[in-house]
Enzyme design. Structure first.
Site, mmCIF file in Angstrom:
data_model
loop_
_atom_site.group_PDB
_atom_site.id
_atom_site.type_symbol
_atom_site.label_atom_id
_atom_site.label_comp_id
_atom_site.label_asym_id
_atom_site.label_seq_id
_atom_site.Cartn_x
_atom_site.Cartn_y
_atom_site.Cartn_z
ATOM 1 N N ASN A 119 -6.314 1.579 -8.579
ATOM 2 C CA ASN A 119 -5.004 1.752 -9.201
ATOM 3 C C ASN A 119 -4.690 0.597 -10.129
ATOM 4 O O ASN A 119 -4.906 -0.564 -9.795
ATOM 5 C CB ASN A 119 -3.912 1.870 -8.137
ATOM 6 C CG ASN A 119 -4.083 3.099 -7.257
ATOM 7 O OD1 ASN A 119 -4.408 2.988 -6.082
ATOM 8 N ND2 ASN A 119 -3.882 4.273 -7.816
ATOM 9 N N ASP A 165 -3.196 6.455 1.779
ATOM 10 C CA ASP A 165 -2.161 7.467 1.987
ATOM 11 C C ASP A 165 -2.551 8.840 1.444
ATOM 12 O O ASP A 165 -1.765 9.789 1.550
ATOM 13 C CB ASP A 165 -0.832 7.020 1.370
ATOM 14 C CG ASP A 165 -0.895 6.825 -0.148
ATOM 15 O OD1 ASP A 165 -1.992 6.972 -0.732
ATOM 16 O OD2 ASP A 165 0.150 6.501 -0.749
ATOM 17 N N ASP A 194 1.470 -1.374 0.300
ATOM 18 C CA ASP A 194 2.180 -1.430 -0.988
ATOM 19 C C ASP A 194 3.541 -0.747 -0.855
ATOM 20 O O ASP A 194 4.065 -0.180 -1.806
ATOM 21 C CB ASP A 194 1.346 -0.782 -2.104
ATOM 22 C CG ASP A 194 1.772 -1.211 -3.498
ATOM 23 O OD1 ASP A 194 2.558 -2.169 -3.620
ATOM 24 O OD2 ASP A 194 1.326 -0.581 -4.477
ATOM 25 N N LEU A 221 3.338 6.208 -10.255
ATOM 26 C CA LEU A 221 3.467 5.874 -8.843
ATOM 27 C C LEU A 221 4.127 4.503 -8.698
ATOM 28 O O LEU A 221 3.763 3.554 -9.401
ATOM 29 C CB LEU A 221 2.099 5.865 -8.164
ATOM 30 C CG LEU A 221 1.460 7.241 -7.915
ATOM 31 C CD1 LEU A 221 0.025 7.079 -7.449
ATOM 32 C CD2 LEU A 221 2.264 8.031 -6.894
ATOM 33 N N ALA A 222 5.094 4.415 -7.796
ATOM 34 C CA ALA A 222 5.887 3.191 -7.651
ATOM 35 C C ALA A 222 5.784 2.679 -6.221
ATOM 36 O O ALA A 222 6.679 2.863 -5.405
ATOM 37 C CB ALA A 222 7.345 3.458 -8.023
#
Length: 411
Positions: A239, A268, A295, A329-330
């Site tokens: 990522n 995940d 994260d 994605l956050a």
């Protein structure tokens, strides 16, 4: 710890001796019928029942364990931004209590307060608050220090970080912080191709602070130069980094192929496909270089809705956190116990390998494996008791049992 001291611990407060018996995950494997004993927050014994002393057999208070119970070392999350509605960027005693209390119910017994890319004065404040918090009694998951994720990133790969606050790597900032708060900063994530990055990486190596690659546009060759300077870790592998291509390996290819780089993974099923996690495991597992992280952002533990990560608005839908503007994605709403289960049940890692990724390897990365991260005589009693479905039943931090509320449990 000396034998004499251990004997004194055994005898000092007989009623405080606790004993767990069940499937126990040890550094070198899984013992189907094992025993873990601790007193005054320190492990007295971890091994086969027949190795127990007569004193322990006579005085220990056994903790009930379900038939298929699993006993694992407490999880250590080195990359987590918040949870239970709070963000480390808003650090105060109350905020830090809420974050650490929530994650402790999910099996995390130690963690790094992870910052966001932000103005320097905001980072100054976070460091001051975490330093103050660490100077007092920490009743939940222990804050081992701070992970500065940014602001030394590539503007091309901001992810869920605010690009307005990205700056070039600045060793003078780090020197000033280290002077004011010695030992507080434990990891710095940066883009190694940026001007000044190699100087920062070399300085971090001298200070024994983890230099990590992330949010980077680096080529394979640029990562190799950074490794020579002292870089040895990668955040959320795959990522926010240049991807792997068979003619252009990129940063991801460098991380996977270089045995000097340990690799974080967000397990995940959203950030990384299980097949890609399996690839990381095959390449990094034998050398203990795969590190489970969450994260997690502030929405972890809460319902879908609107939140913030740092100063950016986020929408959480079906447990997936994305920036309101752009949809990147956050962070995640992951917890360590869910990630641990995913490694075992979806990726196919065995209990010992998953435990090492969640506990022992991050402990070694932080240089705290002499006191936590695995079960061994004299180490802290950081313990997680799971049932046969790998769900949390009990958590102990330094031998202290936590109250696991229904609302915050992972079940």
């Amino acid at each position: 710890m000396s034998v004499e001291h251990m004997e004194k611990l055994e005898q000092k407060n007989e009623k405080s001796i606790s004993l767990l018996r069940g499937k126990i995950v040890l550094p070198d494997g899984v013992m189907e019928d094992g025993v873990l004993v601790w007193t005054e927050g320190k492990i007295l014994y971890a091994g086969a029942p027949e190795g127990l002393s007569e004193h322990i057999r006579r005085e220990a208070v056994s903790v009930p364990v379900s038939k298929h119970g699993v006993i694992v070392p407490g999880f250590i999350d080195i990359h987590v931004h918040g949870g239970n509605g709070e963000d480390f960027m808003d650090a105060s005693k109350e905020v830090l209590d809420k974050i650490t209390s929530f994650h402790s119910t999910q099996g995390t017994t130690a963690m790094l307060a992870t910052s966001m890319t932000a103005p320097k004065d905001s980072l100054d404040r976070v460091l001051a608050e975490v330093e103050s918090y660490r100077s007092g009694h920490m009743p939940f998951a222990q804050l081992e220090g701070v992970h500065l994720e940014g602001p030394f990133f590539s503007p091309k790969w901001p992810g869920a970080q605010n690009p307005e606050h990205i700056v070039l790597p600045n060793v003078s900032w780090l020197e000033a912080w280290e002077k004011q708060y010695p030992g507080l900063i434990r990891q710095v994530t940066l883009a190694p191709e940026r001007e000044g990055a190699l100087e920062v990486i070399s300085w971090l190596r001298e200070q024994r602070i983890t230099a990590a690659i992330g949010h980077t546009d680096a080529t394979y060759e640029e990562v190799q130069l950074a490794v020579e300077a002292g870089l040895h870790h990668a955040v959320h592998t795959f990522n926010a980094m240049t991807p792997l291509h068979h003619r252009n390996p990129g940063a991801a290819g460098a991380v996977l192929s270089d045995s000097r780089i340990s690799a974080e993974v967000i397990a995940d099923g959203i950030h990384v496909h299980p097949a890609a996690i399996s690839l990381i495991a095959q390449l990094k597992q034998s050398t203990d270089q795969i590190v489970l992280i969450t994260d997690a952002m502030s929405a972890a533990g809460l319902d879908d809705g609107e939140y913030k990560i740092g100063d950016l608005p986020v929408i959480v839908k079906e447990g997936v956190a994305r920036l309101k503007d752009g949809g990147a994605l956050a962070g995640s709403t992951l917890t360590m116990i869910r990630g641990f289960r995913y490694l075992v049940q979806e990726v196919g890692m065995n209990l010992n390998a998953a435990s090492r990724a969640a506990s022992l390897t991050p402990a070694r990365l932080l240089g705290i494996d002499h006191r936590t991260g695995s079960f061994a005589k004299g180490k802290q009693a950081d313990v997680v008791l799971l049932n046969g479905e790998l769900e949390i039943e009990e958590v102990w931090v330094k031998g202290n049992k936590l109250e696991i509320s229904v609302e915050l449990s992972d079940k």
